[in-house]
Design an enzyme around this catalytic site. Sequence first.
Site, PDB file in Angstrom:
ATOM      1  N   HIS A   1       0.820  -1.216   0.000  1.00 14.87           N
ATOM      2  CA  HIS A   1       0.000   0.000   0.000  1.00 14.87           C
ATOM      3  C   HIS A   1       0.852   1.263   0.000  1.00 14.87           C
ATOM      4  O   HIS A   1       0.354   2.341  -0.297  1.00 14.87           O
ATOM      5  CB  HIS A   1      -1.041  -0.025   1.134  1.00 14.87           C
ATOM      6  CG  HIS A   1      -0.530   0.298   2.501  1.00 14.87           C
ATOM      7  ND1 HIS A   1      -0.218  -0.663   3.430  1.00 14.87           N
ATOM      8  CD2 HIS A   1      -0.294   1.480   3.112  1.00 14.87           C
ATOM      9  CE1 HIS A   1       0.178  -0.090   4.549  1.00 14.87           C
ATOM     10  NE2 HIS A   1       0.147   1.219   4.389  1.00 14.87           N
TER      11      HIS A   1
ATOM     12  N   ASP B   1       1.109  -7.698   2.261  1.00 12.03           N
ATOM     13  CA  ASP B   1       1.259  -6.265   1.992  1.00 12.03           C
ATOM     14  C   ASP B   1       2.733  -5.842   1.837  1.00 12.03           C
ATOM     15  O   ASP B   1       3.292  -5.177   2.701  1.00 12.03           O
ATOM     16  CB  ASP B   1       0.592  -5.489   3.135  1.00 12.03           C
ATOM     17  CG  ASP B   1       0.314  -4.044   2.760  1.00 12.03           C
ATOM     18  OD1 ASP B   1       0.906  -3.555   1.779  1.00 12.03           O
ATOM     19  OD2 ASP B   1      -0.485  -3.391   3.469  1.00 12.03           O
TER      20      ASP B   1
ATOM     21  N   SER C   1       4.162   2.208   8.388  1.00 15.60           N
ATOM     22  CA  SER C   1       3.930   1.192   7.380  1.00 15.60           C
ATOM     23  C   SER C   1       5.199   0.937   6.600  1.00 15.60           C
ATOM     24  O   SER C   1       5.873   1.870   6.175  1.00 15.60           O
ATOM     25  CB  SER C   1       2.825   1.623   6.436  1.00 15.60           C
ATOM     26  OG  SER C   1       1.611   1.214   6.951  1.00 15.60           O
TER      27      SER C   1
HETATM   28  N1  ARG Z   1      -4.595   0.593   7.417  1.00 16.14           N
HETATM   29  C1  ARG Z   1      -3.279   0.618   6.832  1.00 16.14           C
HETATM   30  C2  ARG Z   1      -2.645   2.015   6.991  1.00 16.14           C
HETATM   31  O1  ARG Z   1      -3.176   2.845   7.661  1.00 16.14           O
HETATM   32  C3  ARG Z   1      -3.269   0.140   5.422  1.00 16.14           C
HETATM   33  C4  ARG Z   1      -4.036   0.933   4.425  1.00 16.14           C
HETATM   34  C5  ARG Z   1      -4.036   0.422   3.024  1.00 16.14           C
HETATM   35  N2  ARG Z   1      -4.957  -0.651   2.783  1.00 16.14           N
HETATM   36  C6  ARG Z   1      -6.266  -0.513   2.403  1.00 16.14           C
HETATM   37  N3  ARG Z   1      -6.987  -1.578   2.227  1.00 16.14           N
HETATM   38  N4  ARG Z   1      -6.842   0.653   2.198  1.00 16.14           N
HETATM   39  O2  ARG Z   1      -2.001   2.570   6.178  1.00 16.14           O
HETATM   40  N1  ASP Z   2      -1.159   1.419   7.902  1.00 14.27           N
HETATM   41  C1  ASP Z   2      -0.452   2.509   8.543  1.00 14.27           C
HETATM   42  C2  ASP Z   2       0.585   3.164   7.623  1.00 14.27           C
HETATM   43  O1  ASP Z   2       0.392   3.237   6.439  1.00 14.27           O
HETATM   44  C3  ASP Z   2       0.158   2.070   9.805  1.00 14.27           C
HETATM   45  C4  ASP Z   2      -0.734   2.328  10.971  1.00 14.27           C
HETATM   46  O2  ASP Z   2      -1.463   3.327  10.964  1.00 14.27           O
HETATM   47  O3  ASP Z   2      -0.677   1.555  11.905  1.00 14.27           O
HETATM   48  O4  ASP Z   2       1.547   3.740   8.056  1.00 14.27           O
END
Ligand code: ARG
Ligand code: ASP
Length: 712
Positions: free
Chosen positions: A83, A219, A647
Amino acid sequence: MKKLFSFLLLAAMVLPVMADEGMWLPMLLNRNEADMQAAGMRITAKDIYDANHACLKDAIILFNQGCTGEYVSAEGLFLTNHHCGYSYITSHSTVEHDYLTNGFWAMTREQELPCPGLTATRLVRMEDVTDQVLEGITSETSEKDREKIIENNIKKVGENAIKNTHYKYVIKPFYYGNQYFMYINEVFTDVRLVGAPPSNIGKFGGDTDNWMWPRHTGDFSMFRVYADKDGKPAPYAETNVPYKPLKHLDISLKGVEEGDFTFVFGYPGTTKRYVTSHEVAMTVEDSDPISIDLRTIRLKHYKAAMEKSPAQRLRYASKVASIANGWKKWQGEVEGIQRLKGIEQKQKQESIFNSWAENKPAYRNVLNELEEQYLIKRPIYRNLIFFNEAVMASDFMMRAHNLYNIYCLCKLGKEEEAQAAIAKFLQSNEKYFADFDQHTIVDKGIFVETFEYMIKAGYAPYLEHADLNKIYDNSMLTKKGAAEKFFKSFKTKNADKLGKDPAFALFSVAYSYAYTAESRKQYSEASQNINRLMRIYVKGLMEMYPDTQKGTTPDVEKPYFFPDANLTLRVAYGHVQGFNPRDAVYYKPYSTLDGIMQKENPDIYDYVVTPRLRELYQTKDYGRYANAKGEMPVAFIATNHTTGGNSGSPVLNADGQLIGINFDRCWEGTMSDLLFDPNYCRNISLDIRYCLFIIEKYAGAKHLVDEMTIIQ
Ligand code: ARG
Ligand code: ASP
């Protein structure tokens, strides 16, 4: 000055440290060393950060300005999340060569794809520059002067530090400006895409599983940094060569077990550990719920379109991912704060502080003053949320914003800039209409519904009797060629003619409603005041708890001090651990490929499993990547304190070897940006063995694994 801040140093030295909560400064990690070793770590603080010798920090990358990456080969190959690489994978994808959907693997160096604009930053060293930055400031200095002095000092200190080098500097405030650190960086600008799994691995579970455990998302993506022949950063050139990092991470295939020590080394973006009850209330009572509702509307429209065709799916995929990400996180945040009674706990802390401060003139009034400032800020802030999440929700209004900018430039008599803005707008307009017909249904729906929501909430009184459909249909923004025609005869001195366009007219009203001169002034004054008062409050808290003991859980009343995240390099540490999210449910700390097969559903896009992966599963062809039970591990959770920006961060074991790639947090703990609860807060990491399995067994790109240093 030295004297004034010595208490801070002292406080930081004697404060006991508790694993789990905290994002620690690599340079000061010797303070945590004993605690980390007691928790199981077998390396030293110096192995992690050492300004004078190659160490783990040299393997860490700030990926653009929002993710982390880590070198895993001597040839500049690094890992980050899928991502994080998403927009670069997308930008190289077309319907014919859909790398996003099908994956991409460079089989030779020549096939690696340049990513213009992408930067990979290495920290060279950091330094406490508090005294230099605050030089010339006294207790009498006004806030305005203070800002100016700091700005000048920062420039002086920073520029002096990078003189005669190719380095860049960043100096940032910590503890609301009670302390300043300088970061000397080396910024690489030739970064190329090397590999990415197909979406049904890299984004398996999609937005449905996002922020959740149990998780099965592969990921990760891979890039390579190129440098000039001297190993220095250089813009993209065919003659550039793979960069040789000072350090790349060893990879352990031993895996993890519940209770194992782990640490995360990366770039957390923002936390708000020390904010008062007022800020928490503003977040979970205003900003979160309003934004959640408005994004629910937008997501409904985009998702409906994405069901219709692969082209539509590609068109909205990136947008939906980012809208949905905040949308879901905020829901977890609201619930988490409610569960913790976060506002009440903060209030309790504040009344304790006030009793302590009763006889201390420097601190006596700070919380009352903060409250006053929030009373001013909060209603204006609500308006701004509506502006950002509703007014700016549709492309229609975003483009009306362009018209408004043109108008302002005309009115300011900036002829040249106005013409340039018009040319730019017309260019994008043409592109916009290339595929407008399908999009108009989506965009109009979003425009109408978000404004309706805002009217109902009482935040668009100027619109009560307007016909939103008409506004949309009658604007030049929704008719092919209309803007071109309008601007053909347009004279900047007659900019008022723009007023005839209903989109322009609506945007102007909405904008001036949200941003009156008065509210702008009040808002910026209140924000400045809050900053100043927080600086005092946090300083007071540190004086109040110079000998903070490991607290009860969660330790809201007695904080122990680590600086809030601010996109600088940090170490968080904890251990692999499951948790109990709700009554009678226990989450085990790791997931496996079996779980992917259990979730498999060929009819749901997010849960499609390719025949190739199924075959590997059926033949159990896991090579050296299976765990002792013969399972293929996919992800694991641990108690490391992480946030957005972390991330892609490496997750390391007690020996400092790579065991995983951080990519998310568990939904039940997303309030950790405000309050950390060790019972619920877990970071989610991709098991490095699954990552290597996908590269080697699934994609047949073993040459990439061969570059790495693997410890069996
Ligand atoms: N929750 C994770 C972060 O805050 C991954 C986000 C990307 N994935 C998604 N399905 N939108 O970045
Ligand atoms: N998914 C998040 C990021 O892209 C990480 C988090 O918020 O825990 O940095």
